[in-house]
Enzyme design. Structure first.
Site, PDB file in Angstrom:
ATOM      1  N   ASP A  52     -12.622 -72.230  47.069  1.00 27.66           N
ATOM      2  CA  ASP A  52     -13.000 -70.882  46.646  1.00 27.66           C
ATOM      3  C   ASP A  52     -11.956 -70.374  45.653  1.00 27.66           C
ATOM      4  O   ASP A  52     -11.070 -71.120  45.195  1.00 27.66           O
ATOM      5  CB  ASP A  52     -13.208 -69.947  47.857  1.00 27.66           C
ATOM      6  CG  ASP A  52     -11.905 -69.542  48.557  1.00 27.66           C
ATOM      7  OD1 ASP A  52     -10.815 -70.014  48.151  1.00 27.66           O
ATOM      8  OD2 ASP A  52     -11.983 -68.756  49.520  1.00 27.66           O
ATOM      9  N   HIS A  53     -12.049 -69.081  45.324  1.00 24.73           N
ATOM     10  CA  HIS A  53     -11.151 -68.500  44.313  1.00 24.73           C
ATOM     11  C   HIS A  53      -9.682 -68.543  44.736  1.00 24.73           C
ATOM     12  O   HIS A  53      -8.800 -68.503  43.886  1.00 24.73           O
ATOM     13  CB  HIS A  53     -11.570 -67.045  44.036  1.00 24.73           C
ATOM     14  CG  HIS A  53     -11.602 -66.205  45.272  1.00 24.73           C
ATOM     15  ND1 HIS A  53     -12.630 -66.295  46.202  1.00 24.73           N
ATOM     16  CD2 HIS A  53     -10.729 -65.307  45.775  1.00 24.73           C
ATOM     17  CE1 HIS A  53     -12.387 -65.468  47.198  1.00 24.73           C
ATOM     18  NE2 HIS A  53     -11.232 -64.857  46.968  1.00 24.73           N
TER      19      HIS A  53
ATOM     20  N   GLY B 121      -7.874 -70.001  50.808  1.00 23.75           N
ATOM     21  CA  GLY B 121      -6.548 -69.407  50.930  1.00 23.75           C
ATOM     22  C   GLY B 121      -5.784 -69.964  52.111  1.00 23.75           C
ATOM     23  O   GLY B 121      -4.626 -70.383  51.998  1.00 23.75           O
TER      24      GLY B 121
ATOM     25  N   GLY C 192      -7.463 -72.219  54.431  1.00 23.55           N
ATOM     26  CA  GLY C 192      -8.137 -73.432  54.915  1.00 23.55           C
ATOM     27  C   GLY C 192      -8.994 -73.148  56.147  1.00 23.55           C
ATOM     28  O   GLY C 192      -9.812 -73.979  56.543  1.00 23.55           O
ATOM     29  N   ILE C 193      -8.815 -71.979  56.738  1.00 22.80           N
ATOM     30  CA  ILE C 193      -9.503 -71.674  58.005  1.00 22.80           C
ATOM     31  C   ILE C 193     -10.997 -71.454  57.784  1.00 22.80           C
ATOM     32  O   ILE C 193     -11.836 -72.040  58.473  1.00 22.80           O
ATOM     33  CB  ILE C 193      -8.859 -70.446  58.692  1.00 22.80           C
ATOM     34  CG1 ILE C 193      -7.406 -70.747  59.057  1.00 22.80           C
ATOM     35  CG2 ILE C 193      -9.661 -70.061  59.938  1.00 22.80           C
ATOM     36  CD1 ILE C 193      -6.615 -69.523  59.539  1.00 22.80           C
ATOM     37  N   GLY C 194     -11.326 -70.592  56.824  1.00 16.17           N
ATOM     38  CA  GLY C 194     -12.747 -70.331  56.561  1.00 16.17           C
ATOM     39  C   GLY C 194     -13.485 -71.610  56.213  1.00 16.17           C
ATOM     40  O   GLY C 194     -14.590 -71.863  56.718  1.00 16.17           O
ATOM     41  N   MET C 195     -12.884 -72.411  55.357  1.00 13.95           N
ATOM     42  CA  MET C 195     -13.520 -73.676  54.959  1.00 13.95           C
ATOM     43  C   MET C 195     -13.724 -74.584  56.167  1.00 13.95           C
ATOM     44  O   MET C 195     -14.789 -75.209  56.320  1.00 13.95           O
ATOM     45  CB  MET C 195     -12.657 -74.408  53.925  1.00 13.95           C
ATOM     46  CG  MET C 195     -12.729 -73.837  52.525  1.00 13.95           C
ATOM     47  SD  MET C 195     -14.376 -74.013  51.808  1.00 13.95           S
ATOM     48  CE  MET C 195     -13.991 -73.719  50.064  1.00 13.95           C
TER      49      MET C 195
ATOM     50  N   ARG D 100     -10.898 -95.217  73.694  1.00 11.07           N
ATOM     51  CA  ARG D 100     -10.871 -93.831  74.187  1.00 11.07           C
ATOM     52  C   ARG D 100     -11.174 -92.836  73.071  1.00 11.07           C
ATOM     53  O   ARG D 100     -11.795 -91.796  73.298  1.00 11.07           O
ATOM     54  CB  ARG D 100      -9.551 -93.515  74.895  1.00 11.07           C
ATOM     55  CG  ARG D 100      -8.319 -93.484  74.024  1.00 11.07           C
ATOM     56  CD  ARG D 100      -7.083 -93.201  74.891  1.00 11.07           C
ATOM     57  NE  ARG D 100      -5.892 -92.942  74.106  1.00 11.07           N
ATOM     58  CZ  ARG D 100      -5.137 -93.869  73.551  1.00 11.07           C
ATOM     59  NH1 ARG D 100      -5.473 -95.153  73.657  1.00 11.07           N
ATOM     60  NH2 ARG D 100      -4.059 -93.539  72.861  1.00 11.07           N
ATOM     61  N   HIS D 101     -10.761 -93.184  71.857  1.00  8.12           N
ATOM     62  CA  HIS D 101     -11.050 -92.278  70.733  1.00  8.12           C
ATOM     63  C   HIS D 101     -12.514 -92.366  70.330  1.00  8.12           C
ATOM     64  O   HIS D 101     -13.133 -91.347  69.994  1.00  8.12           O
ATOM     65  CB  HIS D 101     -10.125 -92.589  69.557  1.00  8.12           C
ATOM     66  CG  HIS D 101      -8.681 -92.377  69.892  1.00  8.12           C
ATOM     67  ND1 HIS D 101      -8.205 -91.184  70.398  1.00  8.12           N
ATOM     68  CD2 HIS D 101      -7.609 -93.213  69.842  1.00  8.12           C
ATOM     69  CE1 HIS D 101      -6.913 -91.284  70.637  1.00  8.12           C
ATOM     70  NE2 HIS D 101      -6.518 -92.511  70.301  1.00  8.12           N
TER      71      HIS D 101
END
Ligand code: RB5
Length: 152
Positions: free
Chosen positions: A8-9, A66, A68-71, A133-134
């Site tokens: 984003d911007h 900004g 990374g959370i929203g993405m 396990r993974h």
């Protein structure tokens, strides 16, 4: 690999630097924007990049906003996407080995380009461990996705 990238911007500057770096590493990059500081909405870019990954037109995706959370929140709404928000090298390696993540999210307002480049290199070059396990845990994540996806 073919890498789809978007921002984003608040992330397009880091996205442009990362794009050049990924090409230097020998990968092919498809850039889905944005290209300037005009305000845009991160879910629009997250969905475009993630659809390329789930449709098989890209091997992996990288998303930058900004924080990374929203993405990362938006990306993980898309069935088939396992997105990790990463700002350190330990997590970059661990999330490939343990979670087999196919999308990486980072925040331009959180880390500088040097750390971001190292994270990208490690994340691109680390293979999923294939440990039983993974595999079992990733399969359980996929089962959750199936169970809680609303089918019309
Ligand atoms: C934009 O101001 C900012 O909210 C966005 O880039 C991101 O950090 C959201 O999670």
């Amino acid at each position: 690999m073919k890498i789809a990238i978007g921002a984003d911007h608040a992330g397009f500057r880091l996205k442009d630097e990362i794009k050049a770096y990924i090409e230097e590493l020998g990968h092919q990059v498809e850039d889905y924007g944005c290209t300037c500081g005009d305000s845009v909405d991160y879910p629009d870019y997250a969905s475009e990049v993630c659809l390329k990954v789930v449709e098989g037109q890209a091997d992996r995706g990288i998303l930058i906003c900004g924080t990374g959370i929203g993405m990362s929140i938006a990306a993980n709404k898309i069935p088939g996407i396992r997105c990790a928000l990463v700002h350190d090298l330990f997590s970059a390696k661990a999330t490939r080995e343990h979670n087999d993540t196919n999308v990486l999210a980072m925040g331009e307002r959180v880390i500088g380009p040097g750390v971001a480049q190292e994270i990208v290199k490690v994340w691109l070059e680390t293979e999923f461990s294939q440990g039983p396990r993974h595999i079992n845990r990733v399969n359980k994540v996929k089962a959750l996705e199936e169970k809680y996806t609303l089918h019309p």
